[in-house]
Motif scaffolding. Structure first.
Motif, PDB file in Angstrom:
ATOM      1  N   LYS A   7      -9.684   1.161   3.352  1.00 12.65           N
ATOM      2  CA  LYS A   7      -8.179   0.823   3.332  1.00 12.65           C
ATOM      3  C   LYS A   7      -7.879   0.181   2.484  1.00 12.65           C
ATOM      4  O   LYS A   7      -8.570  -0.349   2.062  1.00 12.65           O
ATOM      5  CB  LYS A   7      -8.615   0.220   5.182  1.00 12.65           C
ATOM      6  N   ARG A   8      -7.031  -0.442   1.898  1.00  8.78           N
ATOM      7  CA  ARG A   8      -5.752  -0.994   0.849  1.00  8.78           C
ATOM      8  C   ARG A   8      -4.725  -1.581   2.108  1.00  8.78           C
ATOM      9  O   ARG A   8      -4.213  -1.424   3.012  1.00  8.78           O
ATOM     10  CB  ARG A   8      -5.308   0.191   0.485  1.00  8.78           C
ATOM     11  N   GLU A   9      -4.984  -3.166   1.440  1.00  6.37           N
ATOM     12  CA  GLU A   9      -4.161  -3.867   2.229  1.00  6.37           C
ATOM     13  C   GLU A   9      -3.194  -5.242   1.173  1.00  6.37           C
ATOM     14  O   GLU A   9      -4.374  -5.620  -0.011  1.00  6.37           O
ATOM     15  CB  GLU A   9      -5.130  -5.072   3.911  1.00  6.37           C
ATOM     16  N   THR A  10      -2.450  -5.580   1.378  1.00  7.20           N
ATOM     17  CA  THR A  10      -1.393  -6.027   0.376  1.00  7.20           C
ATOM     18  C   THR A  10      -1.685  -7.362   1.316  1.00  7.20           C
ATOM     19  O   THR A  10      -0.523  -7.422   1.879  1.00  7.20           O
ATOM     20  CB  THR A  10      -0.572  -4.960   0.000  1.00  7.20           C
ATOM     21  N   VAL A  11      -1.531  -8.268   0.146  1.00  5.86           N
ATOM     22  CA  VAL A  11      -1.706  -9.765   0.897  1.00  5.86           C
ATOM     23  C   VAL A  11      -0.333 -10.686  -0.846  1.00  5.86           C
ATOM     24  O   VAL A  11      -0.722 -10.725  -1.461  1.00  5.86           O
ATOM     25  CB  VAL A  11      -2.587 -10.737   1.283  1.00  5.86           C
ATOM     26  N   THR A  28      -3.340  -6.395  -3.796  1.00 11.60           N
ATOM     27  CA  THR A  28      -4.144  -5.610  -2.776  1.00 11.60           C
ATOM     28  C   THR A  28      -5.977  -5.234  -3.209  1.00 11.60           C
ATOM     29  O   THR A  28      -5.922  -4.909  -4.141  1.00 11.60           O
ATOM     30  CB  THR A  28      -3.255  -4.594  -3.331  1.00 11.60           C
ATOM     31  N   TYR A  29      -5.993  -4.934  -1.894  1.00 10.64           N
ATOM     32  CA  TYR A  29      -7.388  -5.082  -2.028  1.00 10.64           C
ATOM     33  C   TYR A  29      -7.830  -4.004  -1.476  1.00 10.64           C
ATOM     34  O   TYR A  29      -7.000  -3.570  -0.037  1.00 10.64           O
ATOM     35  CB  TYR A  29      -7.846  -6.133  -0.564  1.00 10.64           C
ATOM     36  N   THR A  41     -15.324  -4.932  -0.510  1.00 11.27           N
ATOM     37  CA  THR A  41     -14.515  -5.013  -1.281  1.00 11.27           C
ATOM     38  C   THR A  41     -14.875  -4.036  -2.575  1.00 11.27           C
ATOM     39  O   THR A  41     -15.386  -4.218  -3.172  1.00 11.27           O
ATOM     40  CB  THR A  41     -13.570  -6.441  -2.202  1.00 11.27           C
ATOM     41  N   LYS A  44     -10.135  -5.232  -6.625  1.00 15.20           N
ATOM     42  CA  LYS A  44      -9.035  -5.884  -6.258  1.00 15.20           C
ATOM     43  C   LYS A  44      -7.632  -5.964  -7.382  1.00 15.20           C
ATOM     44  O   LYS A  44      -8.584  -6.151  -8.348  1.00 15.20           O
ATOM     45  CB  LYS A  44      -9.351  -7.687  -5.408  1.00 15.20           C
TER      46      LYS A  44
END
Length: 63
Positions: A7-11, A28-29, A41, A44
């Motif tokens: 999964k790719r997640e942006t914070v 982006t992780y 992870t 990143k």
């Protein structure tokens, strides 16, 4: 049903660089999940002020 997914997640995070000081960057992780539980992870990276994409190892997270 897949057991292992990626999964790719942006914070947005506050980062500190010696040249620019404090800045807010989109980080982006890319994480590996086992039954929707994060295992580790994989990578990143962040987008810089100028639009370049860089690895997060070159900046220090501000405490």
């Amino acid at each position: 049903m897949k057991l292992i997914t990626v999964k790719r997640e942006t914070v947005e995070e506050k980062r500190f660089t010696p040249k620019m000081g404090e800045l807010i960057a989109k980080v982006t992780y890319i994480k590996m999940l086992f039954l929707n539980i994060p295992i580790k992870t994989l990578h990143k990276y962040r987008e810089t002020y100028y639009g370049e994409v860089k690895d997060c190892a070159d900046c220090v997270l501000q405490a």
